[in-house]
Design a protein around this motif. Sequence first.
Motif, PDB file in Angstrom:
ATOM      1  N   ASP A  96       0.849  -1.356  -0.057  1.00 15.16           N
ATOM      2  CA  ASP A  96       0.069  -0.043   0.063  1.00 15.16           C
ATOM      3  C   ASP A  96       0.953   1.301   0.046  1.00 15.16           C
ATOM      4  OD1 ASP A  96      -2.345  -1.610   0.208  1.00 15.16           O
ATOM      5  OD2 ASP A  96      -2.429  -1.367   2.209  1.00 15.16           O
ATOM      6  N   ALA A  97       1.953   0.941   0.701  1.00 19.00           N
ATOM      7  CA  ALA A  97       2.752   2.410   0.846  1.00 19.00           C
ATOM      8  C   ALA A  97       3.715   2.724  -0.512  1.00 19.00           C
ATOM      9  CB  ALA A  97       3.721   2.574   2.206  1.00 19.00           C
ATOM     10  N   MET A  98       4.382   1.614  -0.666  1.00 21.75           N
ATOM     11  CA  MET A  98       5.477   1.534  -1.663  1.00 21.75           C
ATOM     12  C   MET A  98       4.871   1.774  -3.120  1.00 21.75           C
ATOM     13  SD  MET A  98       7.866   2.009   0.197  1.00 21.75           S
ATOM     14  CE  MET A  98       9.325   2.024  -1.027  1.00 21.75           C
ATOM     15  N   THR A  99       3.783   1.058  -3.581  1.00 16.49           N
ATOM     16  CA  THR A  99       3.320   1.122  -4.904  1.00 16.49           C
ATOM     17  C   THR A  99       3.244   2.587  -5.520  1.00 16.49           C
ATOM     18  OG1 THR A  99       2.038  -0.874  -4.460  1.00 16.49           O
ATOM     19  CG2 THR A  99       1.457   0.691  -6.412  1.00 16.49           C
ATOM     20  N   GLU A 100       3.024   3.748  -4.384  1.00 14.81           N
ATOM     21  CA  GLU A 100       2.934   4.927  -4.769  1.00 14.81           C
ATOM     22  C   GLU A 100       4.159   5.600  -5.290  1.00 14.81           C
ATOM     23  OE1 GLU A 100       1.766   9.331  -2.533  1.00 14.81           O
ATOM     24  OE2 GLU A 100       1.477   7.324  -1.750  1.00 14.81           O
ATOM     25  N   TYR A 101       5.406   5.070  -4.993  1.00 17.23           N
ATOM     26  CA  TYR A 101       6.795   5.272  -5.023  1.00 17.23           C
ATOM     27  C   TYR A 101       7.339   4.529  -6.194  1.00 17.23           C
ATOM     28  CZ  TYR A 101       6.011   7.686  -0.622  1.00 17.23           C
ATOM     29  OH  TYR A 101       5.666   8.613   0.277  1.00 17.23           O
ATOM     30  N   GLY A 102       6.449   3.736  -6.946  1.00 17.89           N
ATOM     31  CA  GLY A 102       7.017   2.984  -8.027  1.00 17.89           C
ATOM     32  C   GLY A 102       7.787   1.568  -7.863  1.00 17.89           C
ATOM     33  N   TYR A 103       7.546   0.973  -6.516  1.00 15.13           N
ATOM     34  CA  TYR A 103       7.977  -0.039  -6.029  1.00 15.13           C
ATOM     35  C   TYR A 103       6.930  -1.276  -5.858  1.00 15.13           C
ATOM     36  CZ  TYR A 103      12.712   2.121  -5.474  1.00 15.13           C
ATOM     37  OH  TYR A 103      13.935   2.986  -5.634  1.00 15.13           O
ATOM     38  N   ASP A 104       7.178  -2.452  -6.228  1.00 17.99           N
ATOM     39  CA  ASP A 104       6.491  -3.532  -6.043  1.00 17.99           C
ATOM     40  C   ASP A 104       7.012  -4.529  -5.084  1.00 17.99           C
ATOM     41  OD1 ASP A 104       4.265  -5.387  -6.535  1.00 17.99           O
ATOM     42  OD2 ASP A 104       4.989  -6.169  -8.277  1.00 17.99           O
ATOM     43  N   ILE A 105       6.183  -4.716  -4.079  1.00 16.83           N
ATOM     44  CA  ILE A 105       6.806  -5.782  -3.068  1.00 16.83           C
ATOM     45  C   ILE A 105       6.424  -7.120  -3.525  1.00 16.83           C
ATOM     46  CG2 ILE A 105       6.787  -6.512  -0.721  1.00 16.83           C
ATOM     47  CD1 ILE A 105       7.981  -3.466  -1.133  1.00 16.83           C
ATOM     48  N   ILE A 106       7.288  -7.989  -3.887  1.00 15.28           N
ATOM     49  CA  ILE A 106       7.029  -9.409  -4.479  1.00 15.28           C
ATOM     50  C   ILE A 106       6.746 -10.217  -3.285  1.00 15.28           C
ATOM     51  CG2 ILE A 106       8.020 -11.306  -5.756  1.00 15.28           C
ATOM     52  CD1 ILE A 106       7.641  -8.458  -7.348  1.00 15.28           C
ATOM     53  N   LYS A 107       7.448 -10.299  -2.207  1.00 15.05           N
ATOM     54  CA  LYS A 107       7.219 -11.286  -1.077  1.00 15.05           C
ATOM     55  C   LYS A 107       7.911 -10.930   0.123  1.00 15.05           C
ATOM     56  CE  LYS A 107       6.801 -16.195  -0.368  1.00 15.05           C
ATOM     57  NZ  LYS A 107       5.420 -16.237  -0.703  1.00 15.05           N
ATOM     58  N   THR A 108       7.614 -11.146   1.368  1.00 13.84           N
ATOM     59  CA  THR A 108       7.912 -10.701   2.439  1.00 13.84           C
ATOM     60  C   THR A 108       8.181 -12.361   3.307  1.00 13.84           C
ATOM     61  OG1 THR A 108       6.062 -10.178   3.560  1.00 13.84           O
ATOM     62  CG2 THR A 108       7.235  -8.429   2.579  1.00 13.84           C
ATOM     63  N   LEU A 109       9.343 -12.363   4.073  1.00 10.81           N
ATOM     64  CA  LEU A 109       9.550 -13.802   4.725  1.00 10.81           C
ATOM     65  C   LEU A 109       9.993 -13.202   5.823  1.00 10.81           C
ATOM     66  CD1 LEU A 109      11.377 -15.446   2.084  1.00 10.81           C
ATOM     67  CD2 LEU A 109       9.031 -15.825   2.378  1.00 10.81           C
TER      68      LEU A 109
END
Length: 310
Positions: free
Chosen positions: A145-158
Motif C-alpha cells: 500500500d505504501a511503496m506502490t505510490e513510489y514505484g516499487y512493487d513488493i514481491i514477497k516478504t519472509l
Amino acid sequence: MVILAPIAFIGFILLISAFFIVKQQTAAIVERFGRFHSIRQSGLHLKIPLVDRIAGKLSLKIQQLDVIVETKTLDDVFVRLKISVQYKVIKDKVYDAFYKLDYPHDQITSYVFDVVRAEVPKMKLDDVFVKKDDIAIAVKSELNDAMTEYGYDIIKTLVTDIDPDAQVKAAMNRINASEREKIAAQYEGDAQRILIVEKAKAEAESKRLQGQGIADQRREIARGLEESVEVLNKVGINSQEASALIVVTQHYDTLQSIGEETNSNLILLPNSPQAGSDMLNNMVASFTASNQIGEAMKKAKNKKKPDSEE
C-alpha cells in the motif's frame, strides 16, 4: 592544420559521448539542462552531448532487503526477527521510483519496523513461531500500500529468523527436555508394570500347574495304595495290616532315599519298625477325630435350621 587537429579530436570525443548503452533489466534516466527528459530502456541510445546527461540508472531486477527488528511479545519476551523483503521497481513507474525517493531502503525498513512492532506484541512467543506467515503477510500488505505510490512493487516478504533472548532459549530447552524425560518415565513405568503383570501371570500359571501336578501325583499314589491293599487282601491280609505294611515300606523307602543323597541336610527320623506302626496309628486317630468333629458340626447345624424356621 594545427588548429583543426584539436577541434577534430574534441568533435570525435563529443560524438563518442553522444552514444550510450543501457544493460538488460536496467532503466536510464536522461535529463536535459537539469530537467527530466526521458527514460531509456536496454539497448544503444543517443543523447545530445553537453545538453543531455544520464542522471542515474535503476535496476529492474528483483532485489532483497534484510531487516532485523527487535521487539517484545505479549508474554514479555524480547525477540529478534529477521524480515527479508523482495521488491523491484515497476517498469512503468521508473520516474516515481527515481525522483520520489532518495533512499528506498530506509523507507522500506521504516515500514517493516512499524508493522512488526505493531503485530508481534499481540502474540505470545510460541504464537510468533506458529504465525510467522501471518506476520509476513501483514508486512507485505502494508508495504504494498505504501511503496506502490513510489514505484516499487513488493514481491514477497519472509520471516527468515526468530531469535529469542539467550536465557529464554535455554529455559525453553529445559522445558522441552523435562517434558521428554516425563514421557520417557511414563513409558518406563508402563513397561515395568507390564513386566510385573506378566511375571505374576506366569507365577500363577506355574502354581496352578504345580498344584495340578501334585493332585495328579497324590491321585496316582492313592490308586497305587488301593491296588496294593487289594493285592494284599487276596493273600489273606486284612486292610489294617495292609495299611501298616504299606506305611512301614514307604517309611524305609524314604530313609533309603535320604541316605542316598550326599548333599542333603541332616534330618533325624525314627528308624525302628515300631515307628511306622505309631505313625499309622496316629494318622488313624487323627482321621477318626476329624470325622467325629465333622459329624458334631453337622448335627449342630441341623438343630439351628428348625429354630430359624420358627
